[in-house]
Design a protein around this motif. Structure first.
Motif, PDB file in Angstrom:
ATOM      1  N   HIS A 123      -5.367  11.966  11.367  1.00 20.57           N
ATOM      2  CA  HIS A 123      -6.129  11.784  12.604  1.00 20.57           C
ATOM      3  C   HIS A 123      -5.370  10.900  13.602  1.00 20.57           C
ATOM      4  CE1 HIS A 123      -9.377  13.398  10.109  1.00 20.57           C
ATOM      5  NE2 HIS A 123      -9.990  13.696  11.248  1.00 20.57           N
ATOM      6  N   GLY A 124      -4.108  10.645  13.313  1.00 20.77           N
ATOM      7  CA  GLY A 124      -3.257   9.928  14.248  1.00 20.77           C
ATOM      8  C   GLY A 124      -3.521   8.442  14.354  1.00 20.77           C
ATOM      9  N   VAL A 125      -4.084   7.830  13.319  1.00 25.67           N
ATOM     10  CA  VAL A 125      -4.422   6.412  13.343  1.00 25.67           C
ATOM     11  C   VAL A 125      -3.570   5.674  12.306  1.00 25.67           C
ATOM     12  CG1 VAL A 125      -6.277   4.713  13.039  1.00 25.67           C
ATOM     13  CG2 VAL A 125      -6.761   6.925  14.110  1.00 25.67           C
ATOM     14  N   THR A 126      -3.215   4.437  12.619  1.00 25.54           N
ATOM     15  CA  THR A 126      -2.459   3.596  11.681  1.00 25.54           C
ATOM     16  C   THR A 126      -3.343   3.196  10.500  1.00 25.54           C
ATOM     17  OG1 THR A 126      -1.079   2.700  13.449  1.00 25.54           O
ATOM     18  CG2 THR A 126      -1.220   1.402  11.427  1.00 25.54           C
ATOM     19  N   ALA A 127      -2.777   3.251   9.310  1.00 22.10           N
ATOM     20  CA  ALA A 127      -3.508   2.862   8.101  1.00 22.10           C
ATOM     21  C   ALA A 127      -2.919   1.589   7.504  1.00 22.10           C
ATOM     22  CB  ALA A 127      -3.461   3.980   7.069  1.00 22.10           C
ATOM     23  N   HIS A 128      -3.792   0.682   7.133  1.00 25.47           N
ATOM     24  CA  HIS A 128      -3.452  -0.443   6.266  1.00 25.47           C
ATOM     25  C   HIS A 128      -4.271  -0.284   4.995  1.00 25.47           C
ATOM     26  CE1 HIS A 128      -2.195  -3.364   9.787  1.00 25.47           C
ATOM     27  NE2 HIS A 128      -1.422  -2.301   9.694  1.00 25.47           N
ATOM     28  N   VAL A 129      -3.818  -0.933   3.924  1.00 22.07           N
ATOM     29  CA  VAL A 129      -4.504  -0.831   2.637  1.00 22.07           C
ATOM     30  C   VAL A 129      -4.732  -2.227   2.077  1.00 22.07           C
ATOM     31  CG1 VAL A 129      -4.200  -0.159   0.205  1.00 22.07           C
ATOM     32  CG2 VAL A 129      -3.687   1.481   2.041  1.00 22.07           C
ATOM     33  N   THR A 130      -5.906  -2.437   1.479  1.00 16.37           N
ATOM     34  CA  THR A 130      -6.175  -3.659   0.724  1.00 16.37           C
ATOM     35  C   THR A 130      -6.528  -3.289  -0.708  1.00 16.37           C
ATOM     36  OG1 THR A 130      -6.869  -5.058   2.574  1.00 16.37           O
ATOM     37  CG2 THR A 130      -7.777  -5.597   0.426  1.00 16.37           C
ATOM     38  N   LEU A 131      -5.938  -4.020  -1.648  1.00 12.94           N
ATOM     39  CA  LEU A 131      -6.174  -3.794  -3.071  1.00 12.94           C
ATOM     40  C   LEU A 131      -7.038  -4.924  -3.606  1.00 12.94           C
ATOM     41  CD1 LEU A 131      -2.539  -2.774  -4.132  1.00 12.94           C
ATOM     42  CD2 LEU A 131      -4.404  -1.319  -3.268  1.00 12.94           C
ATOM     43  N   ALA A 132      -8.295  -4.611  -3.929  1.00 13.98           N
ATOM     44  CA  ALA A 132      -9.221  -5.614  -4.427  1.00 13.98           C
ATOM     45  C   ALA A 132      -8.820  -6.073  -5.827  1.00 13.98           C
ATOM     46  CB  ALA A 132     -10.637  -5.058  -4.444  1.00 13.98           C
ATOM     47  N   ASP A 133      -8.947  -7.378  -6.055  1.00 14.56           N
ATOM     48  CA  ASP A 133      -8.636  -7.999  -7.346  1.00 14.56           C
ATOM     49  C   ASP A 133      -7.181  -7.773  -7.748  1.00 14.56           C
ATOM     50  OD1 ASP A 133      -9.738  -9.732  -9.246  1.00 14.56           O
ATOM     51  OD2 ASP A 133     -10.014  -8.116 -10.695  1.00 14.56           O
ATOM     52  N   ALA A 134      -6.307  -7.705  -6.741  1.00 10.79           N
ATOM     53  CA  ALA A 134      -4.897  -7.404  -7.014  1.00 10.79           C
ATOM     54  C   ALA A 134      -4.205  -8.488  -7.824  1.00 10.79           C
ATOM     55  CB  ALA A 134      -4.152  -7.193  -5.691  1.00 10.79           C
ATOM     56  N   PHE A 135      -4.580  -9.737  -7.604  1.00  3.83           N
ATOM     57  CA  PHE A 135      -3.883 -10.823  -8.293  1.00  3.83           C
ATOM     58  C   PHE A 135      -4.288 -10.951  -9.762  1.00  3.83           C
ATOM     59  CE2 PHE A 135      -2.882 -12.017  -3.944  1.00  3.83           C
ATOM     60  CZ  PHE A 135      -1.564 -12.449  -4.068  1.00  3.83           C
ATOM     61  N   ARG A 136      -5.253 -10.134 -10.191  1.00  6.77           N
ATOM     62  CA  ARG A 136      -5.564 -10.054 -11.632  1.00  6.77           C
ATOM     63  C   ARG A 136      -5.233  -8.648 -12.156  1.00  6.77           C
ATOM     64  NH1 ARG A 136     -11.456 -12.573 -12.707  1.00  6.77           N
ATOM     65  NH2 ARG A 136     -12.070 -10.817 -11.340  1.00  6.77           N
ATOM     66  N   THR A 137      -4.257  -8.035 -11.513  1.00  7.53           N
ATOM     67  CA  THR A 137      -3.838  -6.680 -11.884  1.00  7.53           C
ATOM     68  C   THR A 137      -2.412  -6.718 -12.408  1.00  7.53           C
ATOM     69  OG1 THR A 137      -5.270  -5.727 -10.172  1.00  7.53           O
ATOM     70  CG2 THR A 137      -3.480  -4.338 -10.986  1.00  7.53           C
ATOM     71  N   ASP A 138      -2.138  -5.923 -13.430  1.00  8.56           N
ATOM     72  CA  ASP A 138      -0.801  -5.845 -14.007  1.00  8.56           C
ATOM     73  C   ASP A 138       0.236  -5.486 -12.940  1.00  8.56           C
ATOM     74  OD1 ASP A 138       0.848  -5.440 -16.671  1.00  8.56           O
ATOM     75  OD2 ASP A 138       1.284  -3.702 -15.391  1.00  8.56           O
TER      76      ASP A 138
END
Length: 363
Positions: A123-138
């Motif tokens: 749709h022509g829009v910039t995407a950012h991503v957030t990873l929940a609980d990332a600091f307790r992820t392998d």
């Protein structure tokens, strides 16, 4: 390091809070004027108010207006309809969250995320991503997720429950550095253990590209990394104003909190009115000689103010320096008389103390 301000979204999620659309818009414009590059005013799928706010701001700010969305087509459609500059989609990263929050497998989550990002880009829009609980992820799982979305400018690692300290943040980021570009990573910290700002500073030192911040640390539970604390710390330790108008920092943050009806204490770091207030005789004498003696930074650099208080606690050294500044010879008799006058008239600010000296002892 770029900043994303999340005050207006995180703060609005505090139980019992409900910011008006007008207040959110006013605050977003103030943060834009401050120079914050990304402002996240809301989560459009949650209701008309956030869609209205983002729609009103879109295309009218130097800051990119960010809409939050789960990795679901309906959420993304709501964000697209609001005309946001950036859609930040989030998924759970840890095994614990995948099982107990999403109820999906790791493979299903990766598919959801990849499809969501593609949908945003289509749709022509910039995407950012957030990873929940990332600091307790392998670590290997984090690398896999980041590699799943190679065309996303920023992938933020969230310490969703505020479970990390600077040491463990550094360990995580150091472990990722040989596998992913650290400057493509962002961070999002909560302050449940009082470490949110310190954790963001650890991430800054590690070279991350973006950090989520909130005015006064406003946010769910114990809040988030405080915008003003991170900005001042980076300026003092690294001579880096993070692209902000430093001399407007304190007035802007106070104004945002006032507009939202959120109190802050007199002794709140950076923002409190008492943090640069000095009354002890030893302290005021030193401050009259050189303010840096007892301050970590000049509050005026960030739009704050220093207040020296004179009265009964003022000692001979302070009285002598005040008299000298008022152009009066500080002989021992005059000093003693001036101390009595200060004790009777105080507490006085600097201007009033100098005026008293001139009135009582000036020629």
């Amino acid at each position: 390091m770029h900043l994303t301000d999340v005050t207006l979204r995180e703060g609005d999620q505090i139980p019992g809070r409900e910011f008006t659309a007008e207040a959110k818009i006013e605050c977003a414009r103030a943060l834009d004027d401050l120079g914050v590059p990304f402002v996240q005013p809301g989560f459009p799928a949650t209701g008309e108010k956030d869609r209205e706010v983002i729609g009103e701001l879109a295309g009218t700010t130097d800051a990119d207006v960010v809409a939050l969305a789960r990795a679901l087509e309906g959420d993304i459609d709501a964000a697209l309809e609001s005309d946001a500059d950036v859609i930040e989609t989030f998924v759970s990263a840890s095994d614990r969250h995948l099982e107990h929050l999403l109820g999906v497998s790791r493979g299903e989550m990766l598919s959801m995320l990849g499809e969501a990002v593609d949908y945003v880009h289509d749709h022509g829009v910039t995407a950012h991503v957030t990873l929940a609980d990332a600091f307790r992820t392998d670590r290997d799982h984090l690398v896999e997720i980041v590699e799943t979305v190679p065309d996303v400018a920023f992938v933020s690692l969230a310490d969703t429950v505020g479970a990390r300290t600077p040491e463990t943040v550094e360990e995580c980021l150091d472990g990722l550095a040989s596998h992913v570009a650290v400057d493509r990573l962002g961070v999002h910290f909560h302050d449940d253990m009082g470490c949110a700002t310190a954790n963001a500073l650890a991430a800054y030192r590690a070279g991350v590209g973006k950090a989520d911040v909130s005015v006064g640390g406003l946010g769910e539970r114990a809040g988030n990394t405080a915008l003003e604390e991170l900005a001042v710390a980076c300026a003092v330790d690294h001579d880096d104003d993070l692209g902000l108008a430093a001399d407007a920092l304190v007035p802007t943050c106070r104004s945002v909190l006032d507009t939202l009806g959120e109190p802050y204490g007199d002794r709140k770091a950076v923002l409190g009115t008492a943090i640069a207030e000095h009354e002890s005789g030893i302290h005021t004498a030193a401050m009259l000689s050189n303010p840096a003696t007892l301050e970590p930074f000049d509050p005026g650099r960030f739009g704050g103010e220093r207040r020296l208080v004179f009265g009964k606690p003022t000692g001979e050294g302070g009285a002598r320096r005040l008299l000298e500044r008022a152009g009066i010879d500080p002989d021992s008799k005059t000093v003693a008389a001036y101390l009595d006058a200060l004790a009777a008239a105080g507490p006085l600010d600097l201007d009033a103390a100098l005026a008293l000296a001139k009135e009582e002892f000036g020629s």
